[in-house]
Motif scaffolding. Structure first.
Motif, PDB file in Angstrom:
ATOM      1  N   GLY A 457       0.803  -1.212   0.000  1.00 24.76           N
ATOM      2  CA  GLY A 457       0.000   0.000   0.000  1.00 24.76           C
ATOM      3  C   GLY A 457       0.834   1.259   0.000  1.00 24.76           C
ATOM      4  N   GLY A 458       2.105   1.134  -0.294  1.00 24.12           N
ATOM      5  CA  GLY A 458       3.002   2.281  -0.254  1.00 24.12           C
ATOM      6  C   GLY A 458       2.970   3.102  -1.528  1.00 24.12           C
ATOM      7  N   SER A 459       3.911   4.031  -1.622  1.00 25.93           N
ATOM      8  CA  SER A 459       3.980   4.957  -2.751  1.00 25.93           C
ATOM      9  C   SER A 459       5.308   4.787  -3.485  1.00 25.93           C
ATOM     10  CB  SER A 459       3.854   6.412  -2.270  1.00 25.93           C
ATOM     11  OG  SER A 459       2.648   6.597  -1.550  1.00 25.93           O
ATOM     12  N   LEU A 480      11.500   4.060  -7.792  1.00 26.77           N
ATOM     13  CA  LEU A 480      11.572   2.846  -6.985  1.00 26.77           C
ATOM     14  C   LEU A 480      10.180   2.462  -6.505  1.00 26.77           C
ATOM     15  CD1 LEU A 480      14.662   3.867  -4.801  1.00 26.77           C
ATOM     16  CD2 LEU A 480      14.670   2.537  -6.934  1.00 26.77           C
ATOM     17  N   HIS A 481       9.894   1.184  -6.600  1.00 23.81           N
ATOM     18  CA  HIS A 481       8.580   0.653  -6.198  1.00 23.81           C
ATOM     19  C   HIS A 481       8.591   0.348  -4.705  1.00 23.81           C
ATOM     20  CE1 HIS A 481       4.938  -1.822  -6.272  1.00 23.81           C
ATOM     21  NE2 HIS A 481       4.735  -1.434  -7.527  1.00 23.81           N
ATOM     22  N   PRO A 482       7.474   0.560  -3.985  1.00 29.88           N
ATOM     23  CA  PRO A 482       7.456   0.281  -2.537  1.00 29.88           C
ATOM     24  C   PRO A 482       7.553  -1.203  -2.205  1.00 29.88           C
ATOM     25  CG  PRO A 482       5.251   0.849  -3.294  1.00 29.88           C
ATOM     26  CD  PRO A 482       6.183   1.136  -4.437  1.00 29.88           C
ATOM     27  N   MET A 483       7.273  -2.085  -3.166  1.00 30.62           N
ATOM     28  CA  MET A 483       7.385  -3.522  -2.901  1.00 30.62           C
ATOM     29  C   MET A 483       8.765  -3.982  -3.346  1.00 30.62           C
ATOM     30  SD  MET A 483       3.497  -4.526  -4.035  1.00 30.62           S
ATOM     31  CE  MET A 483       3.656  -6.259  -3.706  1.00 30.62           C
ATOM     32  N   LYS A 484       9.750  -3.726  -2.493  1.00 32.47           N
ATOM     33  CA  LYS A 484      11.157  -3.885  -2.856  1.00 32.47           C
ATOM     34  C   LYS A 484      11.680  -5.301  -2.689  1.00 32.47           C
ATOM     35  CE  LYS A 484      11.956  -1.789   1.649  1.00 32.47           C
ATOM     36  NZ  LYS A 484      12.460  -0.568   2.310  1.00 32.47           N
ATOM     37  N   GLY A 485      10.933  -6.166  -2.006  1.00 35.70           N
ATOM     38  CA  GLY A 485      11.373  -7.538  -1.834  1.00 35.70           C
ATOM     39  C   GLY A 485      12.400  -7.683  -0.722  1.00 35.70           C
ATOM     40  N   GLY A 517      19.200   3.137  -1.841  1.00 34.40           N
ATOM     41  CA  GLY A 517      19.521   4.546  -1.700  1.00 34.40           C
ATOM     42  C   GLY A 517      18.308   5.433  -1.582  1.00 34.40           C
ATOM     43  N   ASP A 518      17.197   4.888  -1.113  1.00 33.29           N
ATOM     44  CA  ASP A 518      15.960   5.673  -1.070  1.00 33.29           C
ATOM     45  C   ASP A 518      15.816   6.492   0.210  1.00 33.29           C
ATOM     46  OD1 ASP A 518      15.790   3.253   0.257  1.00 33.29           O
ATOM     47  OD2 ASP A 518      13.656   2.991  -0.091  1.00 33.29           O
TER      48      ASP A 518
END
Length: 866
Positions: A457-459, A480-485, A517-518
Motif C-alpha cells: 500500500g506504499g507509494s 523505486l517501487h514500494p514492494m522492494k522484496g 539509496g531511497d
C-alpha cells in the motif's frame, strides 16, 4: 594512641583527545573471584578492568580499589583464581592476563579476530573467536596454546561450562532461524499492489530452508557442545532461537539454558511486521528431548498498537542470564528494555521485574543492563549497565536497588554517544515495548538475516542517480517501487567514512542509505519508529542525536591485511596487491567505476540492468565483504552456515563476481583469484595496528620477536595509529612521539625517553604493554586521562583529614576523588587493606570512622586506583 597519615600517589597517564568507540559487544563483562570478595568489571570505554571490593555486606555499593589497563574494547572477564583474571579484548584481538595482587598485566595472548568470551574448564582456557568461527585453547597455568577447535556456525560468542568441567558450550550469535532466500528467477511474482500502482518488480522470496524448491542445506547450529579433554565437538544443538545472547548451565539439573531472541523474518511486508517481528525467550535444553521455549512476554497482544500496558512490563533482548544457587530462580538482563527479570525456572514464568531507569527519562537515560552476577551468597545481584557504564546493586530478596555507581573512576564516552545511542536501542520507543532498531541491528551491526519490508500500500519513490558507469554525469530520476522484496540487514557501523572522495555530481555522491539509496539521510529513517516498530516518530532533535551517535562508530580492522596495513601477496590462492591493480583498472574490471576507494562506493544509484537486476540499486561499500563471505552456497547438495549471501536480496555468493556486471571482461582464473584476495582484504578505514599490543617484562624485553613488534607499532604511529605504553615501573603510561622517536612521560618534569630507556625501567614484578590506539587517542591514553590539560602525574593529591575520636579515629577525604581508594595498615611494612566500610558525607568530604586497633596504631592512605 598513635595515628599516622600517609598519602600514596600512583602515576597514570592519559590525556584530552578523541575517544573512538567501537560499540563493544559485551558478553560476560562481570565476574567474581572464587572467594567472592572481588567484583571484576570489564570497563569497555576505558580499556581497563575495574576491581571492586564487595566483602562487606553492610556496604550498599561496591568499593572501587583498582583499575588495570587491558587491550581495547574488553568485553568479557573471568577469574582463574583469587589473584589472576583473564580479560577478552574484542578490538585488540587478545587476552590480557592480569595479576590482581600486583595490579598489572602479566601477559598478552594474541588470538584470532574479534574474540568474545572465555571460560576455564578441564585445566584449559577456551576463547571464542567470532569472525574466524573457532575456539582457541590455552593451558590455563602455562598460558601456552594447546589447540584450535574449528566450529561449524556463524559468529561464536557466549561460553558456559558444565559443573564438572568436562563440557563447554558455545553459542553462535548469528545462528539464524532456518530461513533462506529463493532467487527471483524461480520465485513467484509478488502480489498485486493494493493501491493501483504498477506491477511490483520480480524479487526473491524468503522461505524456510525446508522448502522443496531449496536444493541446498542450511544448518541450524545455535550451540556447540565440546569435550574439554578431546577438544572434539560432540554435538550441535538447534531449534533454540535465532540469536542466542547468553547461556548458562543449571546448577542442579545440568541442563543448558539459553537467553535468546527469535526473528520473524518469514513474515512478509512491513505492515504485517509492524510491532511484531521479534520474540524474546528463554530456551531450556533438556538432557534428553527437544528444546523447551519460554516466552518472556507471553501476555503481549501484538495486534494492539499502541499497547501501553505491554510497554510497562515488556522484556526485550535478554543478554545476561544467571541462576541462584539451587537453580529455582534465574535472573535476566533485558538489555533493550532497561529491566531485570526474576524467572521461575520450574515453568519459565516471570515473577518480578525491576526497572533500572530509576529516575525516569527517555532514551538518553538508558542504562542498558548487559551482564550480571549473583554475589554475597546470592543476596545481591550485580549488574553492569553498558550505556551508563555503571554498576547497579540489587537486593535479591526485596528486589530493591541498593546503589548505582560508575564502573570506573573516569568514563571517556563522548557526549554524542551518550545523547544519541539510546534511540537505537530503547524498546520503550516501540508500540508495545518489545522491539527497537537494535532488534535487527545487534550492537549497531547486522542480524545475519534478510527481511521483506515492502509495502503493497506504499507509494513510488523518486531519487537521483547518474549513469556513472558510462561516464555520464547527468543526474536522472530513478523510480523505486514500494514492494522492494527481501534485503539483508546492513551494518550501521562505519557510516561516517563511506564517502569516496571521487569527483562526481554532489547529488550522486552524497551518502544515501538502504540498498536502493531511497533514504537521503539517517534522519529519513524516523518513519521506522511508527511504520515498523509500531510507536511514534521521534522529534527531529532526537533523530539528529541518533545520527550523530551512529557517525561515531568505526569498523574493526580487517584482519586479512598485513599488520602494517599493506596487502598480502599471498592470500587464499591470490595476490591481493595484484588484485588491487585489477580492481582499479577501469578498462579491465570496471570495479572501480562504481566502487571507488577508499570505501568501495560512490554512493550513486545505478540502473538495474548494469547488475542484471529488476531494481535500481545504490553501490554498497565493500569494507565488510570479508565478514560475510563463505557463509552461503546455494549449489544443489551444498551446505550453508547462513541462509543469505552477499547480494542485496541475500543471493550472490561467488567472489569476486557476487553480482553480474555487463562490462566485466576478466576471465583468467589467476586474475579472479587476485581480485577475490583484494576484496577479502579490503581496508575498513581502521588500521590493523589499532589495538595491536605486546606486553614486556624483565624476562622477554630482549626478545627479538618482542622488539620487532614494538618497532612495528612505532613505524605505524602517527600515520595509522597512536602508540601508548601502559604498565608499572617508573611511571604508569607513556606516549610515543614519532617526530622525536622518543616516549613522552606522564609527568611534565620528566624527560622524554628512548625505547631502550623505557625498557630499562623494568624490574622484577614490572611490566609494560605497548599498544596501538586510534589516531588522536594517544594523548588521553598516554598522558592525560581526564583530558584536563594536566599530565596525570602532575594532578593534585586530594585533600585528606585525620581526626581522633574516643573510639578510635576518623579518616576523611575529598568526595570527588573517585580515582583514589582509602586503605589502612597496622604498619608501613604491612599489607594495605581497603577501607570498605560505608562512609558518611560531611560537606565536601567522605568520612569513615575506625575503631581503635589492638595496639593503638594504624596508618591510613589514599591510593590511586590506576
Amino acid at each position: 594512641m598513635l595515628f599516622r597519615f600517609f598519602t600514596y600517589l600512583a602515576l597514570v597517564v592519559a590525556s584530552p583527545s578523541l575517544h573512538a568507540q567501537f560499540e563493544a559487544r559485551q558478553v560476560h563483562p562481570l565476574a567474581l573471584t572464587p572467594d567472592g570478595t572481588r567484583l571484576l568489571v570489564a570497563n569497555s570505554p576505558e580499556s581497563s578492568l575495574s576491581v571492586f571490593d564487595i566483602s562487606n555486606p553492610s556496604r550498599p555499593a561496591p568499593l572501587l580499589i583498582d583499575e588495570i589497563g587491558t587491550g581495547l574494547e574488553p568485553v568479557s572477564v573471568r577469574a582463574r583464581s583469587n589473584g589472576e583474571a583473564w580479560v577478552v579484548n574484542e578490538l585488540s584481538d587478545s587476552i590480557s592476563v592480569l595479576s590482581l595482587t600486583e595490579r598489572r598485566v602479566l601477559a598478552t595472548l594474541s588470538v584470532p579476530d574479534e574474540p568474545a568470551d572465555l571460560v576455564f574448564a578441564g585445566g584449559k582456557a577456551f576463547v571464542s573467536c567470532a569472525r574466524n568461527s573457532l575456539l582457541r585453547v590455552f593451558d590455563a597455568i602455562t598460558r601456552e596454546p594447546v589447540g584450535t577447535i574449528p566450529l561449524n556456525g556463524v559468529y561464536p560468542r557466549a561460553l558456559a561450562a558444565s559443573a564438572d568441567g568436562s563440557k563447554i558450550y558455545v553459542a553462535f550469535l548469528l545462528s539464524g532461524n532456518g530461513s533462506t532466500i529463493l532467487p527471483r528467477t524461480v520465485a513467484p511474482a509478488q502480489p498485486a499492489p493494493a493501491n493501483g500502482l504498477p506491477a511490483a518488480p520480480r524479487t526473491a522470496l524468503i522461505v524456510p530452508a525446508s522448502d522443496p524448491r531449496i536444493q541446498h542445506t542450511v544448518v541450524d547450529h545455535d550451540v556447540a557442545e565440546i569435550d574439554t579433554t578431546t577438544l572434539a565437538v560432540t554435538r550441535y544443538i538447534g531449534g533454540t532461537g535465532t540469536h542466542p545472547f547468553d547461556l548458562a548451565v543449571h546448577p542442579q539439573s545440568g541442563e543448558l539454558w539459553i537467553a535468546n531472541s527469535e526473528s520473524l523474518n518469514l513474515v512478509r511486508f512491513e505492515p504485517q511486521l509492524r510491532g511484531n517481528f521479534v520474540r524474546h525467550r528463554l530456551t531450556r535444553v533438556p538432557l534428553v528431548g527437544a528444546p523447551v521455549v519460554h516466552d518472556l512476554n507471553p501476555s503481549v497482544n501484538y495486534s494492539l498498537l499502541p499497547n501501553e500496558p505491554a510497554k510497562a512490563i515488556a522484556l526485550a533482548q535478554p543478554t545476561g542470564l544467571a541462576f541462584n544457587a539451587d537453580g529455582s530462580r534465574a535472573w535476566i538482563a533485558a538489555f533493550n528494555s532497561d529491566r531485570l527479570a526474576e524467572v521461575n525456572t520450574a515453568d519459565g514464568s516471570v515473577l518480578n521485574r525491576v526497572d533500572l531507569r530509576t529516575g525516569g527519562g527517555g532514551p538518553a537515560a538508558m542504562r542498558g543492563p548487559r551482564g550480571l552476577v549473583l554475589s554475597n551468597g546470592g543476596t545481591r545481584l550485580q549488574v553492569l549497565n553498558k550505556f551508563s557504564n555503571s554498576i547497579t546493586t540489587l537486593d535479591t530478596a526485596s528486589r530493591a536497588i541498593l546503589s548505582e555507581i560508575p564502573a570506573g573512576s573516569y568514563d571517556p564516552t563522548p557526549a554524542a554517544v551518550r545523547a544519541g545511542r539510546g534511540f537505537l536501542f530503547d524498546a520503550r520507543l516501540s508500540g508495545n515495548g518489545t522491539n527497537s532498531c537494535a532488534s535487527c541491528h545487534l550492537d549497531a551491526d547486522r542480524d545475519g538475516l534478510a527481511w521483506d519490508l515492502g509495502d503493497p500500500g506504499g507509494s513510488m519513490v523518486t531519487v537521483k542517480g547518474a549513469n556513472l558507469s558510462a561516464h555520464n554525469l547527468m543526474l536522472r530520476d530513478r523510480t523505486l517501487h514500494p514492494m522492494k522484496g527481501p534485503m539483508i540487514t546492513q551494518t550501521l557501523r562505519g557510516m561516517a567514512a563511506n564517502i569516496s572522495g571521487v569527483t562526481q555530481p554532489a547529488a550522486a555522491v552524497t551518502p544515501k542509505f538502504h540498498w536502493r539509496g531511497d533514504k537521503p539521510s539517517i534522519q529519513s529513517f524516523n518513519s521506522t519508529f511508527s511504520n515498523l516498530m509500531g510507536g511514534s516518530q521521534i522529534p527531529a532533535a532526537d533523530m539528529n542525536a541518533l545520527a550523530a551517535y551512529l557517525n561515531t562508530i568505526p569498523h574493526h580492522p580487517n584482519p586479512n591485511r598485513n599488520p602494517d596495513r599493506s596487502l598480502p601477496t599471498s592470500f587464499r590462492g591470490g595476490n591481493a596487491s595484484f588484485g588491487r591493480d585489477l580492481f582499479n583498472n577501469h578498462l579491465v574490471s570496471h570495479c572501480v567505476v562504481c566502487h571507488p576507494l577508499p570505501a568501495g562506493t560512490d554512493n550513486n544509484i545505478d540502473l538495474s540492468r548494469e547488475v542484471d537486476g529488476t531494481q535500481n540499486m545504490k553501490n554498497p561499500p565493500l569494507r565488510t565483504v570479508y565478514q560475510r563471505a563463505d557463509l552461503y552456497n546455494p549449489a544443489p547438495g551444498a551446505q550453508s552456515l547462513s541462509g543469505f549471501g552477499l547480494g542485496s536480496d541475500g543471493t550472490g555468493h561467488e567472489l569476486p563476481r557476487s553480482h553480474f556486471y555487463q562490462l566485466d571482461t576478466i576471465d583468467s582464473e589467476a586474475e579472479l583469484a587476485n581480485l577475490t584476495a583484494f576484496l577479502l582484504c579490503f581496508d575498513t578505514g581502521t588500521a590493523p595496528a589499532v589495538g595491536r599490543s605486546v606486553t614486556v617484562d624483565l624476562l622477554n624485553r630482549s626478545s627479538a620477536a618482542v622488539l620487532a613488534e614494538i618497532a612495528l607499532l612505532e613505524s605505524q604511529s602517527g600515520t595509522n595509529c597512536d602508540l601508548v605504553v601502559q604498565g608499572r615501573a617508573g611511571g604508569r603510561r607513556f606516549r610515543f612521539a614519532p617526530a622525536s622517536l622518543k616516549y613522552d612521560a606522564d609527568r611534565s618534569s620528566r624527560p622524554s625517553l628512548t625505547r631502550s630507556q623505557v625498557l630499562d625501567l623494568l624490574g622484577g614484578g614490572d611490566s609494560f604493554t605497548f599498544m596501538g590506539v586510534p589516531l588522536g587517542a594517544g594523548p588521553r591514553m598516554g598522558g592525560d586521562r581526564d583530558g584536563d590539560g594536566i599530565p596525570d602525574a602532575d594532578e593534585a593529591i586530594p585533600a585528606t583529614e585525620l581526626g581522633l575520636i574516643p573510639a578510635g579515629a576518623d579518616f576523611s577525604w575529598a568526595a570527588g576523588a573517585g580515582d583514589w581508594t582509602p586503605e589502612s595498615a597496622i604498619s608501613l611494612e604491612d599489607v594495605w587493606s581497603p577501607l570498605n566500610g560505608a562512609p558518611s558525607t560531611t560537606g565536601p568530604f567522605l568520612r569513615l570512622e575506625r575503631p581503635r586497633t589492638a595496639d593503638g596504631r594504624e596508618f591510613f592512605r589514599l591510593r590511586r586506583t590506576w
